[in-house]
Enzyme design. Structure first.
Site, PDB file in Angstrom:
ATOM      1  N   GLY A  14       0.835  -1.209   0.000  1.00 49.25           N
ATOM      2  CA  GLY A  14       0.000   0.000   0.000  1.00 49.25           C
ATOM      3  C   GLY A  14       0.863   1.249   0.000  1.00 49.25           C
ATOM      4  N   GLY A  90      -3.149  -2.716   7.154  1.00 49.92           N
ATOM      5  CA  GLY A  90      -4.485  -2.297   7.584  1.00 49.92           C
ATOM      6  C   GLY A  90      -5.433  -2.187   6.405  1.00 49.92           C
ATOM      7  N   ASP A  94     -15.680   0.245   5.225  1.00 50.61           N
ATOM      8  CA  ASP A  94     -16.537   1.290   5.783  1.00 50.61           C
ATOM      9  C   ASP A  94     -18.019   1.031   5.527  1.00 50.61           C
ATOM     10  OD1 ASP A  94     -14.115   2.434   6.339  1.00 50.61           O
ATOM     11  OD2 ASP A  94     -14.349   4.171   5.024  1.00 50.61           O
ATOM     12  N   GLN A 150     -17.045   4.159  10.309  1.00 54.11           N
ATOM     13  CA  GLN A 150     -15.832   3.385  10.614  1.00 54.11           C
ATOM     14  C   GLN A 150     -15.807   2.837  12.051  1.00 54.11           C
ATOM     15  OE1 GLN A 150     -12.345   5.820   9.376  1.00 54.11           O
ATOM     16  NE2 GLN A 150     -12.115   4.244   7.814  1.00 54.11           N
ATOM     17  N   TYR A 153     -13.039   0.127  11.990  1.00 53.31           N
ATOM     18  CA  TYR A 153     -11.682   0.658  11.792  1.00 53.31           C
ATOM     19  C   TYR A 153     -11.255   1.517  12.990  1.00 53.31           C
ATOM     20  CZ  TYR A 153      -7.947   3.072   9.111  1.00 53.31           C
ATOM     21  OH  TYR A 153      -6.749   3.594   8.658  1.00 53.31           O
ATOM     22  N   LYS A 157      -8.123   0.794  15.428  1.00 53.78           N
ATOM     23  CA  LYS A 157      -7.017   1.764  15.493  1.00 53.78           C
ATOM     24  C   LYS A 157      -6.891   2.367  16.886  1.00 53.78           C
ATOM     25  CE  LYS A 157      -5.425   1.557  11.226  1.00 53.78           C
ATOM     26  NZ  LYS A 157      -4.108   0.968  10.975  1.00 53.78           N
TER      27      LYS A 157
HETATM   28  N1  CAA Z   1     -21.503  12.693   8.986  1.00 52.13           N
HETATM   29  C1  CAA Z   1     -22.849  12.655   9.116  1.00 52.13           C
HETATM   30  N2  CAA Z   1     -23.651  11.969   8.284  1.00 52.13           N
HETATM   31  C2  CAA Z   1     -23.079  11.311   7.278  1.00 52.13           C
HETATM   32  C3  CAA Z   1     -21.674  11.308   7.082  1.00 52.13           C
HETATM   33  C4  CAA Z   1     -20.895  12.045   7.992  1.00 52.13           C
HETATM   34  N3  CAA Z   1     -19.551  12.095   7.869  1.00 52.13           N
HETATM   35  N4  CAA Z   1     -21.386  10.534   6.017  1.00 52.13           N
HETATM   36  C5  CAA Z   1     -22.578  10.072   5.539  1.00 52.13           C
HETATM   37  N5  CAA Z   1     -23.586  10.547   6.289  1.00 52.13           N
HETATM   38  C6  CAA Z   1     -25.009  10.303   6.152  1.00 52.13           C
HETATM   39  C7  CAA Z   1     -25.546  10.843   4.854  1.00 52.13           C
HETATM   40  O1  CAA Z   1     -25.823  12.214   4.935  1.00 52.13           O
HETATM   41  C8  CAA Z   1     -26.819  10.018   4.687  1.00 52.13           C
HETATM   42  O2  CAA Z   1     -27.798  10.505   5.588  1.00 52.13           O
HETATM   43  P1  CAA Z   1     -29.369  10.310   5.286  1.00 52.13           P
HETATM   44  O3  CAA Z   1     -29.611   8.828   5.227  1.00 52.13           O
HETATM   45  O4  CAA Z   1     -30.046  10.966   6.433  1.00 52.13           O
HETATM   46  O5  CAA Z   1     -29.600  10.979   3.966  1.00 52.13           O
HETATM   47  C9  CAA Z   1     -26.359   8.674   5.206  1.00 52.13           C
HETATM   48  O6  CAA Z   1     -25.218   8.900   6.060  1.00 52.13           O
HETATM   49  C10 CAA Z   1     -25.977   7.757   4.063  1.00 52.13           C
HETATM   50  O7  CAA Z   1     -25.441   6.601   4.561  1.00 52.13           O
HETATM   51  P2  CAA Z   1     -25.650   5.165   3.880  1.00 52.13           P
HETATM   52  O8  CAA Z   1     -25.523   4.136   4.945  1.00 52.13           O
HETATM   53  O9  CAA Z   1     -26.895   5.192   3.065  1.00 52.13           O
HETATM   54  O10 CAA Z   1     -24.439   4.841   2.952  1.00 52.13           O
HETATM   55  P3  CAA Z   1     -23.503   5.567   1.992  1.00 52.13           P
HETATM   56  O11 CAA Z   1     -23.476   4.742   0.781  1.00 52.13           O
HETATM   57  O12 CAA Z   1     -23.761   7.010   1.839  1.00 52.13           O
HETATM   58  O13 CAA Z   1     -22.081   5.395   2.710  1.00 52.13           O
HETATM   59  C11 CAA Z   1     -20.303   5.712   4.245  1.00 52.13           C
HETATM   60  C12 CAA Z   1     -21.823   5.727   4.030  1.00 52.13           C
HETATM   61  C13 CAA Z   1     -19.719   4.346   3.905  1.00 52.13           C
HETATM   62  C14 CAA Z   1     -20.003   6.006   5.687  1.00 52.13           C
HETATM   63  C15 CAA Z   1     -19.696   6.775   3.319  1.00 52.13           C
HETATM   64  O14 CAA Z   1     -20.253   8.001   3.685  1.00 52.13           O
HETATM   65  C16 CAA Z   1     -18.199   6.851   3.394  1.00 52.13           C
HETATM   66  O15 CAA Z   1     -17.470   6.124   2.733  1.00 52.13           O
HETATM   67  N6  CAA Z   1     -17.648   7.783   4.221  1.00 52.13           N
HETATM   68  C17 CAA Z   1     -16.232   7.989   4.333  1.00 52.13           C
HETATM   69  C18 CAA Z   1     -15.741   7.370   5.566  1.00 52.13           C
HETATM   70  C19 CAA Z   1     -14.287   7.726   5.719  1.00 52.13           C
HETATM   71  O16 CAA Z   1     -13.894   8.867   5.907  1.00 52.13           O
HETATM   72  N7  CAA Z   1     -13.418   6.717   5.641  1.00 52.13           N
HETATM   73  C20 CAA Z   1     -12.008   6.951   5.737  1.00 52.13           C
HETATM   74  C21 CAA Z   1     -11.295   6.105   4.728  1.00 52.13           C
HETATM   75  S1  CAA Z   1      -9.576   6.497   4.635  1.00 52.13           S
HETATM   76  C22 CAA Z   1      -8.909   5.900   6.042  1.00 52.13           C
HETATM   77  O17 CAA Z   1      -9.525   5.249   6.838  1.00 52.13           O
HETATM   78  C23 CAA Z   1      -7.465   6.221   6.271  1.00 52.13           C
HETATM   79  C24 CAA Z   1      -7.281   6.895   7.575  1.00 52.13           C
HETATM   80  O18 CAA Z   1      -6.795   6.259   8.507  1.00 52.13           O
HETATM   81  C25 CAA Z   1      -7.594   8.321   7.735  1.00 52.13           C
END
Ligand code: CAA
Length: 246
Positions: A14, A90, A94, A150, A153, A157
């Protein structure tokens, strides 16, 4: 002449893992990368070779205690005892908690947390015997602050912080330091997999105004494995552009 130190970096196909292999090779360490997939391991080894870096690559699944045991034995036999362990492997799976299935939970816990136990358990006795060791656990800003989507995750972590501090207490008298690095959002494949719109929202929450560079994490690792850091143990370095100050 002093033997060159051997550094094992797990999950080195990675973004952060590959950068660590390159940087530590430049620093003169004998670098052993790891992947659970032979093809990926070979591809990374060859890509680094083209950049002038000669590293070893070993196959092993960090979530499988016996696989790790075999991997460590082969490194000790073919290359030498491990002086430095960087627990970097890792994954993310999500999903909102109400949609998260047991498989997503188990896979993340088994690789991101149990994997750290498995690898550390297999190297610690030899480090104690030799009176030297450097262990670095790569955590995440999301283990400190939590992240929507998460629970798995972030839990794994966050667990690394407790692991680091407890082990640091137990092995300090043996010349072994154990520290955590908590990167924020770094421009790796894992972060680029977050949908673009969400990524833009994340970057807007980073006071420095950008994603981190993998090299910025690698430099912290170079410091933590150096002799200059021998008074630093049980600590955590946050590298997150000011996103979370803790
Ligand atoms: N805060 C508040 N609400 C949130 C949100 C957030 N950050 N993210 C999504 N939502 C809400 C949306 O507004 C929506 O709300 P409504 O249903 O009321 O409209 C709802 O969540 C949608 O959720 P779903 O379950 O329907 O699914 P989705 O397909 O939208 O996916 C998720 C949800 C998987 C969490 C997606 O938002 C996502 O991938 N988020 C990113 C998560 C993230 O930051 N991951 C980090 C990856 S990198 C990493 O991990 C490396 C590191 O160490 C930093």
């Amino acid at each position: 002449m002093e033997r060159k130190k051997v550094a094992l970096i797990t999950g080195s196909t990675g973004g952060i893992g590959t950068a660590l292999c390159k940087r530590l090779n430049q620093e003169g360490y004998i670098v052993v990368g790891n992947s659970r997939c032979n093809d990926k391991a070979l591809a990374t080894k060859n890509a680094l070779k083209l950049q002038g870096c000669n590293i070893h690559m070993v196959q092993g699944d960090v979530s499988d205690f016996e696989s790790v045991a075999r991997m460590i034995k082969s490194i000790e036999r073919d290359i030498g005892p491990i002086d430095i362990l960087i627990n970097n492997a890792g994954i993310t799976r999500d999903a909102r908690f109400t949609k998260m299935n047991k498989e997503d939970w188990d896979e993340v816990m088994n690789i991101n947390l149990t994997g750290v136990f498995n690898c550390t358990r297999q190297v610690i006795d030899s480090m104690i015997e030799r009176g030297y060791g450097r262990i670095i656990n790569i955590s995440s800003v999301n283990g400190q602050k939590g992240q929507f989507g998460q629970t798995n995750y972030s839990a794994a972590k966050a667990g690394l912080h407790g692991f680091t501090k407890s082990l640091a207490l137990e092995v300090a008298k043996h010349g072994i330091t154990v520290n955590t690095i908590s990167p924020g959002y770094i421009g790796t494949e894992m972060v680029m997999a977050v949908p673009e719109k969400l990524r833009e929202q994340i970057v807007a929450q980073i006071p420095v105004g950008r994603l981190g560079h993998i090299e910025e994490v690698a430099e912290a690792v170079v410091y933590l494995i150096s002799d200059q850091s021998s008074f630093m143990t049980g600590s955590n370095l946050s590298i997150n552009g000011g996103q979370h100050m803790y």
